[in-house]
Design a protein around this motif. Structure first.
Motif, PDB file in Angstrom:
ATOM      1  N   LEU A  79      29.939  29.351  33.288  1.00  0.00           N
ATOM      2  CA  LEU A  79      30.894  30.459  33.257  1.00  0.00           C
ATOM      3  C   LEU A  79      31.099  31.037  34.653  1.00  0.00           C
ATOM      4  O   LEU A  79      32.232  31.295  35.075  1.00  0.00           O
ATOM      5  CB  LEU A  79      30.398  31.570  32.325  1.00  0.00           C
ATOM      6  N   ALA A  80      30.003  31.254  35.364  1.00  0.00           N
ATOM      7  CA  ALA A  80      30.097  31.823  36.712  1.00  0.00           C
ATOM      8  C   ALA A  80      30.847  30.874  37.641  1.00  0.00           C
ATOM      9  O   ALA A  80      31.726  31.305  38.402  1.00  0.00           O
ATOM     10  CB  ALA A  80      28.712  32.136  37.256  1.00  0.00           C
ATOM     11  N   LYS A  81      30.527  29.582  37.590  1.00  0.00           N
ATOM     12  CA  LYS A  81      31.186  28.612  38.463  1.00  0.00           C
ATOM     13  C   LYS A  81      32.682  28.512  38.149  1.00  0.00           C
ATOM     14  O   LYS A  81      33.502  28.439  39.060  1.00  0.00           O
ATOM     15  CB  LYS A  81      30.534  27.234  38.323  1.00  0.00           C
ATOM     16  N   HIS A  82      33.042  28.538  36.856  1.00  0.00           N
ATOM     17  CA  HIS A  82      34.456  28.530  36.489  1.00  0.00           C
ATOM     18  C   HIS A  82      35.140  29.800  36.981  1.00  0.00           C
ATOM     19  O   HIS A  82      36.264  29.753  37.491  1.00  0.00           O
ATOM     20  CB  HIS A  82      34.632  28.382  34.973  1.00  0.00           C
ATOM     21  N   GLY A  83      34.475  30.937  36.806  1.00  0.00           N
ATOM     22  CA  GLY A  83      35.047  32.198  37.259  1.00  0.00           C
ATOM     23  C   GLY A  83      35.291  32.217  38.755  1.00  0.00           C
ATOM     24  O   GLY A  83      36.298  32.767  39.234  1.00  0.00           O
ATOM     25  N   LEU A  84      34.386  31.616  39.506  1.00  0.00           N
ATOM     26  CA  LEU A  84      34.524  31.553  40.962  1.00  0.00           C
ATOM     27  C   LEU A  84      35.550  30.513  41.413  1.00  0.00           C
ATOM     28  O   LEU A  84      35.908  30.452  42.581  1.00  0.00           O
ATOM     29  CB  LEU A  84      33.164  31.232  41.601  1.00  0.00           C
ATOM     30  N   GLY A  85      36.010  29.687  40.475  1.00  0.00           N
ATOM     31  CA  GLY A  85      36.967  28.640  40.816  1.00  0.00           C
ATOM     32  C   GLY A  85      36.314  27.379  41.318  1.00  0.00           C
ATOM     33  O   GLY A  85      36.988  26.467  41.803  1.00  0.00           O
ATOM     34  N   GLU A  86      34.989  27.291  41.195  1.00  0.00           N
ATOM     35  CA  GLU A  86      34.260  26.132  41.705  1.00  0.00           C
ATOM     36  C   GLU A  86      34.193  24.995  40.699  1.00  0.00           C
ATOM     37  O   GLU A  86      33.716  23.906  41.029  1.00  0.00           O
ATOM     38  CB  GLU A  86      32.855  26.570  42.140  1.00  0.00           C
ATOM     39  N   ARG A  87      34.648  25.240  39.494  1.00  0.00           N
ATOM     40  CA  ARG A  87      34.767  24.209  38.457  1.00  0.00           C
ATOM     41  C   ARG A  87      36.078  24.433  37.726  1.00  0.00           C
ATOM     42  O   ARG A  87      36.682  25.479  37.836  1.00  0.00           O
ATOM     43  CB  ARG A  87      33.604  24.298  37.451  1.00  0.00           C
ATOM     44  N   GLY A  88      36.466  23.446  36.936  1.00  0.00           N
ATOM     45  CA  GLY A  88      37.716  23.557  36.188  1.00  0.00           C
ATOM     46  C   GLY A  88      38.895  23.115  37.042  1.00  0.00           C
ATOM     47  O   GLY A  88      38.724  22.448  38.070  1.00  0.00           O
ATOM     48  N   PRO A  89      40.090  23.511  36.626  1.00  0.00           N
ATOM     49  CA  PRO A  89      41.280  23.117  37.391  1.00  0.00           C
ATOM     50  C   PRO A  89      41.199  23.651  38.820  1.00  0.00           C
ATOM     51  O   PRO A  89      40.660  24.731  39.055  1.00  0.00           O
ATOM     52  CB  PRO A  89      42.438  23.787  36.648  1.00  0.00           C
ATOM     53  N   GLY A  90      41.732  22.909  39.759  1.00  0.00           N
ATOM     54  CA  GLY A  90      41.723  23.354  41.148  1.00  0.00           C
ATOM     55  C   GLY A  90      42.436  24.687  41.289  1.00  0.00           C
ATOM     56  O   GLY A  90      43.589  24.831  40.868  1.00  0.00           O
ATOM     57  N   TRP A  91      41.762  25.667  41.884  1.00  0.00           N
ATOM     58  CA  TRP A  91      42.358  27.000  41.996  1.00  0.00           C
ATOM     59  C   TRP A  91      43.642  26.973  42.810  1.00  0.00           C
ATOM     60  O   TRP A  91      44.550  27.754  42.584  1.00  0.00           O
ATOM     61  CB  TRP A  91      41.370  28.023  42.557  1.00  0.00           C
ATOM     62  N   TRP A  92      43.747  26.049  43.742  1.00  0.00           N
ATOM     63  CA  TRP A  92      44.904  25.969  44.624  1.00  0.00           C
ATOM     64  C   TRP A  92      46.153  25.483  43.907  1.00  0.00           C
ATOM     65  O   TRP A  92      47.235  25.555  44.454  1.00  0.00           O
ATOM     66  CB  TRP A  92      44.600  25.085  45.833  1.00  0.00           C
ATOM     67  N   THR A  93      46.010  25.008  42.663  1.00  0.00           N
ATOM     68  CA  THR A  93      47.169  24.526  41.904  1.00  0.00           C
ATOM     69  C   THR A  93      47.677  25.561  40.895  1.00  0.00           C
ATOM     70  O   THR A  93      48.673  25.314  40.238  1.00  0.00           O
ATOM     71  CB  THR A  93      46.815  23.240  41.116  1.00  0.00           C
ATOM     72  N   ARG A  94      47.001  26.705  40.796  1.00  0.00           N
ATOM     73  CA  ARG A  94      47.327  27.688  39.765  1.00  0.00           C
ATOM     74  C   ARG A  94      47.819  28.997  40.381  1.00  0.00           C
ATOM     75  O   ARG A  94      47.423  29.346  41.486  1.00  0.00           O
ATOM     76  CB  ARG A  94      46.083  27.965  38.921  1.00  0.00           C
ATOM     77  N   PRO A  95      48.621  29.752  39.623  1.00  0.00           N
ATOM     78  CA  PRO A  95      49.075  31.050  40.127  1.00  0.00           C
ATOM     79  C   PRO A  95      47.887  31.994  40.361  1.00  0.00           C
ATOM     80  O   PRO A  95      46.937  32.027  39.570  1.00  0.00           O
ATOM     81  CB  PRO A  95      49.976  31.584  39.008  1.00  0.00           C
ATOM     82  N   GLU A  96      47.964  32.751  41.434  1.00  0.00           N
ATOM     83  CA  GLU A  96      46.870  33.652  41.817  1.00  0.00           C
ATOM     84  C   GLU A  96      46.528  34.644  40.702  1.00  0.00           C
ATOM     85  O   GLU A  96      45.355  34.888  40.425  1.00  0.00           O
ATOM     86  CB  GLU A  96      47.247  34.391  43.094  1.00  0.00           C
ATOM     87  N   ALA A  97      47.532  35.208  40.049  1.00  0.00           N
ATOM     88  CA  ALA A  97      47.271  36.191  38.987  1.00  0.00           C
ATOM     89  C   ALA A  97      46.469  35.575  37.846  1.00  0.00           C
ATOM     90  O   ALA A  97      45.571  36.223  37.291  1.00  0.00           O
ATOM     91  CB  ALA A  97      48.585  36.770  38.465  1.00  0.00           C
ATOM     92  N   ASP A  98      46.756  34.332  37.502  1.00  0.00           N
ATOM     93  CA  ASP A  98      46.013  33.646  36.436  1.00  0.00           C
ATOM     94  C   ASP A  98      44.564  33.416  36.847  1.00  0.00           C
ATOM     95  O   ASP A  98      43.641  33.565  36.052  1.00  0.00           O
ATOM     96  CB  ASP A  98      46.653  32.297  36.104  1.00  0.00           C
TER      97      ASP A  98
END
Length: 100
Positions: free
Chosen positions: A63-82
């Motif tokens: 959960l923490a890693k996903h929240g930080l953007g270190e897992r899951g979809p690449g944060w750079w491909t998603r809207p900042e607000a999401d």
């Protein structure tokens, strides 16, 4: 192995995803705190052989890693607000787990 860029960094030849730089510092700090406590819980659970505690600690780390953007979809491909909303949701879930 590719060179590090703004999305990744390399330690001892292993590539790791960077934390989402758009996250508010208070949210990122709280998520890092949960991650650190979760890592300690993993070590403790392994030491004692407690499989249920190990599973719970790994869930918290995820959960923490996903929240930080270190897992899951690449944060750079998603809207900042999401991304920020997802980080806040992960933090709320982690805070709720801690209250139990």
């Amino acid at each position: 192995m590719s060179e590090p860029d703004e999305h990744f960094f390399v330690v001892d030849g292993r590539r790791w995803r960077r934390t989402d730089p758009a996250l508010p510092e208070d949210v990122a700090a709280a998520l890092r705190s949960h991650l650190g406590r979760g890592r300690n819980a993993v070590k403790q659970a392994k030491r004692t052989g407690d499989d249920d505690a190990l599973e719970a600690a790994r869930h918290r780390n995820g959960l923490a890693k996903h929240g930080l953007g270190e897992r899951g979809p690449g944060w750079w491909t998603r809207p900042e607000a999401d991304r920020i909303a997802d980080a806040r949701a992960a933090l709320a879930e982690l805070d709720g787990l801690e209250a139990v």
